[in-house]
Design a protein around this motif. Structure first.
Motif, short mmCIF file in Angstrom:
data_model
loop_
_atom_site.label_atom_id
_atom_site.label_comp_id
_atom_site.label_asym_id
_atom_site.label_seq_id
_atom_site.Cartn_x
_atom_site.Cartn_y
_atom_site.Cartn_z
N THR A 41 -7.20 3.94 -3.87
CA THR A 41 -7.53 3.38 -2.66
C THR A 41 -8.86 4.01 -2.20
OG1 THR A 41 -6.23 4.79 -1.48
CG2 THR A 41 -5.29 2.57 -2.45
N HIS A 42 -9.26 5.24 -2.44
CA HIS A 42 -10.45 5.74 -1.73
C HIS A 42 -10.84 6.82 -2.71
CE1 HIS A 42 -7.96 4.45 1.93
NE2 HIS A 42 -9.23 4.34 2.46
N ALA B 130 -13.15 3.32 1.17
CA ALA B 130 -12.23 2.52 0.52
C ALA B 130 -12.82 1.81 -0.62
CB ALA B 130 -11.70 1.41 1.54
N THR B 131 -12.07 1.86 -1.73
CA THR B 131 -12.38 1.06 -3.09
C THR B 131 -12.38 -0.48 -2.80
OG1 THR B 131 -10.18 1.48 -3.79
CG2 THR B 131 -11.98 3.02 -4.39
N GLN B 132 -11.52 -0.92 -2.04
CA GLN B 132 -11.27 -2.35 -1.73
C GLN B 132 -12.78 -2.89 -1.21
OE1 GLN B 132 -8.01 -3.81 -1.83
NE2 GLN B 132 -9.16 -5.71 -1.77
N PRO C 170 0.83 -1.12 0.09
CA PRO C 170 0.13 -0.12 0.04
C PRO C 170 0.88 1.32 -0.14
CG PRO C 170 -1.00 -1.75 1.58
CD PRO C 170 0.57 -2.04 1.23
N ILE D 62 -8.42 -4.35 -6.69
CA ILE D 62 -7.75 -2.95 -6.74
C ILE D 62 -8.11 -2.01 -7.90
CG2 ILE D 62 -5.63 -1.55 -6.51
CD1 ILE D 62 -4.39 -4.08 -5.22
N ILE E 62 -3.01 3.48 -8.47
CA ILE E 62 -4.26 2.75 -7.70
C ILE E 62 -4.91 3.81 -6.99
CG2 ILE E 62 -4.60 1.03 -5.98
CD1 ILE E 62 -1.80 -0.20 -6.80
N VAL F 279 -2.40 5.61 -4.75
CA VAL F 279 -1.00 5.09 -4.43
C VAL F 279 -0.30 4.91 -5.83
CG1 VAL F 279 0.32 3.17 -3.73
CG2 VAL F 279 -1.63 3.89 -2.42
N PRO G 167 0.64 8.22 0.30
CA PRO G 167 -0.36 8.22 -0.75
C PRO G 167 -0.39 9.64 -1.05
CG PRO G 167 -1.06 6.91 1.22
CD PRO G 167 0.24 7.42 1.46
N LYS H 77 -7.31 0.34 -10.68
CA LYS H 77 -6.11 0.73 -11.06
C LYS H 77 -6.58 1.65 -12.51
CE LYS H 77 -2.31 -1.78 -10.96
NZ LYS H 77 -1.12 -2.67 -10.98
#
Length: 640
Positions: A508-509, A514-516, A146, A484, A506, A540, A547, A486
């Motif tokens: 991430t938010h 969070a996108t996860q 991360p 993820i 990437i 990221v 970040p 991307k």
């Protein structure tokens, strides 16, 4: 054969051929029909296809194109535009031979389903039952730091074996080298992939090379277009006991009269082979002028528009053509119905996935969403395409087949598919529609001026709803890789590009969420929203220790294919001109059409296809424009 060639030579002298399908002494004989209107098309609007293709030829996008459109068992349109050679000295003919690339995949898929029907192949069986060398293939799992450090690739066993069905629906974990994960890189760096495509190698050799490369995903969990059909071709060889070229020729091409479809072009037919795109290096596997033993099941075939039309007619007829049965109707339905599990993940959500309102069956992408799609076409329409721009689709609800063969040296092929498809559906006649019989009405200049402006209509087609052609967004093309989000590429000039977002970043938010765990479609919806509204991103980036936090403002994103009309009043008349990407009904770009009033807010075109118009306003809302009010209407609203 001589009969066929005499026939095609006669066709080639016509600038626009309207033909009916019939079987006679030739491999596939054709008989003229009176006009496209007999099968529900406007001749003048079909002619726009050639005009658009000629504009692309003039711009250097490709040298020539052959298109075929059939409906209700008759050919409404068959035309060659442009040139066979890059130097633009030899006019292209309708019987030109093209490398059809991945339009080979549906053919191989049909071959496999023939063996399923014969009981020689089991869709649910592990692939290693037929190809034991694949039994121990491992799955590559990439762990991303991360904080932006180097990723790591670990290997784990398959949770369940890949099945034959996984090969047909691209859920096997086999991918192409193009991509950003460690497994994609492994494909590129291992030296196993491209050498396997040498024309003196075989599908057996290719499969043996794949054993040394891990799967990108667990079988059955992710849809990613890739090498699955090459392995399927080898399965066909093993279960049939024949090389793939012999099986296809004896069991499919000869029975269907596909006389010019093969894995290479013999010397006597080379004069009909269109040149590859200018400036594109020709790898050995794409040199179709030489014999080969590499029968690429996913991209090796050459064909003609006439041949591939025979293949599509067989599918549309439920597996039969001219008394020859290839598949049962039940098998064709199975192939053209969604085969993907409900929890499937999509790594890219363009041609197949919820963003495009589509899914995948056993060899075809299928439209499933009744309310939206990237392109017009009925629910249940199925399609595929090929590198260099070859493209086809079948619309069972409309009894329609359309094929466009080109050779374009670009990766952005949808810029050629979307206009062709829109222009095809835009050529449909409105059923039971003619010129109004009511007396014309007099409207003063002030009343006419109230209708002036530019009106945006979602599509040139009256056949269905599509994805909105414009929306608020960031201008990002993204993919889902290993869960993820991307960035594949930012669109130049859009907020993401202006903020410095780069390919490979990437996300991430989004707005601190969070996108996860999100699907790709959910992440995209979070990035969209009203124009001029903000959205926060946390990114990221490889090589960055921390970040990156960004706040972007959504801008108007406009997709290709919008249909606009510009309305002006002059000298007591209302004039309308197409001003979007494509012409629309009776309205052309660069040529204003005068419409005749029949009431204070209704008009019609006194000529052509007699398009009817109604201007409507709901309270204080924007003025709306309805074309051909009724079940086939097209609606838009004034944007300025």
């Amino acid at each position: 054969m001589k009969c066929l060639h005499r026939l095609l030579a006669a066709l080639s002298i016509l600038s626009l051929v309207t033909l009916g399908l019939a079987t006679a002494a030739c491999a596939y004989a054709v008989a003229p029909v009176s006009d496209p209107e007999a099968v529900g098309f406007s001749s003048s609007r079909l002619a726009r296809i050639a005009a658009w293709q000629q504009s692309q030829i003039n711009a250097g996008a490709f040298s020539g194109a052959v298109s075929a459109i059939a409906r209700n068992g008759k050919i409404a349109y068959l035309r060659a535009v442009g040139f066979r050679d890059r130097a633009k000295t030899i006019p292209l003919q309708p019987d030109a031979i093209f490398w059809i690339a991945s339009m080979t995949k549906p053919v191989t898929s049909v071959a496999a389903m023939m063996l399923v029907e014969e009981g020689k192949l089991d869709l649910a069986a592990p692939v290693h039952q037929y190809l034991p060398e694949l039994k121990e293939m491992m799955v590559g799992v990439e762990t991303t730091d991360p904080a932006g450090g180097p990723s790591k690739l670990a290997l784990e066993p398959q949770k369940r074996p890949m099945t034959v069905e996984d090969l047909l629906r691209h859920t096997s974990g086999l991918v192409y080298p193009e991509g950003n994960t460690a497994v994609h890189k492994f494909y590129r760096d291992s030296g196993q992939y491209w050498p396997s495509y040498a024309r003196d190698r075989t599908l057996k050799d290719l499969v043996s090379g794949l054993v040394r490369i891990p799967l990108a995903y667990q079988p059955g969990e992710v849809f990613e277009y890739g090498l699955s059909v090459e392995v399927l071709g080898r399965v066909v060889e093993v279960t049939s006991g024949q090389p793939l070229d012999q099986f296809l020729d004896s069991r499919l091409f000869k029975p269907l009269g596909m006389v010019d479809t093969a894995f290479w072009v013999p010397p006597e037919k080379l004069a009909r082979l269109i040149d590859p795109p200018a400036g594109v290096p020709i790898r050995p596997d794409r040199d179709v002028t030489k014999p080969t033993t590499m029968f690429s099941a996913s991209g090796g075939l050459v064909s003609t528009a006439g041949d591939y039309l025979r293949f599509c007619r067989m599918l549309l007829n439920g597996g039969e053509l001219d008394g020859v049965r290839i598949l049962s109707p039940a098998t064709v339905r199975r192939m053209t119905t969604s085969a993907l599990p409900p929890d499937i993940r999509f790594t890219s959500d363009t041609a197949v996935g919820p963003r495009g309102g589509s899914t995948f069956g056993l060899g075809f992408a299928i439209r499933t969403d009744a309310t939206q799609s990237w392109v017009p076409g009925s629910v249940g329409s199925y399609t595929w395409n090929g590198r260099w721009g070859s493209y086809f689709w079948v619309d069972p609800a409309e009894q329609l087949i359309a094929i466009q063969l080109i050779q374009a040296g670009t990766e952005n092929y949808d810029q050629f598919w979307t206009p062709f498809r829109n222009l095809t559906y835009g050529a449909f006649l409105i059923p039971d529609h003619g010129a109004p019989t009511a007396a014309t009405a007099a409207i003063d200049q002030a009343a006419l001026a109230a209708f002036e402006g530019t009106y945006r209509l979602g599509s040139p087609s009256s056949r269905d709803m599509q994805v909105p052609r414009e929306f608020g967004g960031l201008g990002l093309d993204v993919a889902m890789e290993q869960g993820i989000v991307k960035v594949k590429s930012p669109i130049p000039g859009m907020p993401a590009a202006k903020a410095g977002i780069m390919a490979g970043d990437i996300i991430t938010h989004l707005d601190d969420a969070a996108t996860q765990g999100l699907s790709l479609g959910q992440a995209i919806e979070k990035m969209r929203g009203p124009v001029n509204t903000p959205v926060r991103l946390r990114i990221v980036r490889k090589g960055q220790d921390r970040p990156i936090e960004l706040s972007l403002v959504r801008a108007q994103i406009r997709l290709q294919g919008a249909a606009d009309l510009r309305v002006v009043s002059k000298d007591g008349q209302l004039l309308i001109e197409a001003s979007g990407d494509l012409p629309l009904l009776d309205f052309e770009k660069g040529a204003a059409t005068t419409v005749v009033p029949t009431s204070s807010n209704e008009f019609f075109v006194d000529g052509g296809d007699h398009t009817r118009l109604a201007f409507l306003r709901d309270g204080a809302g924007p003025m709306r424009l309805v074309l051909n009010p009724g079940p086939w209407q097209i609606t838009g609203q004034r944007i300025n």
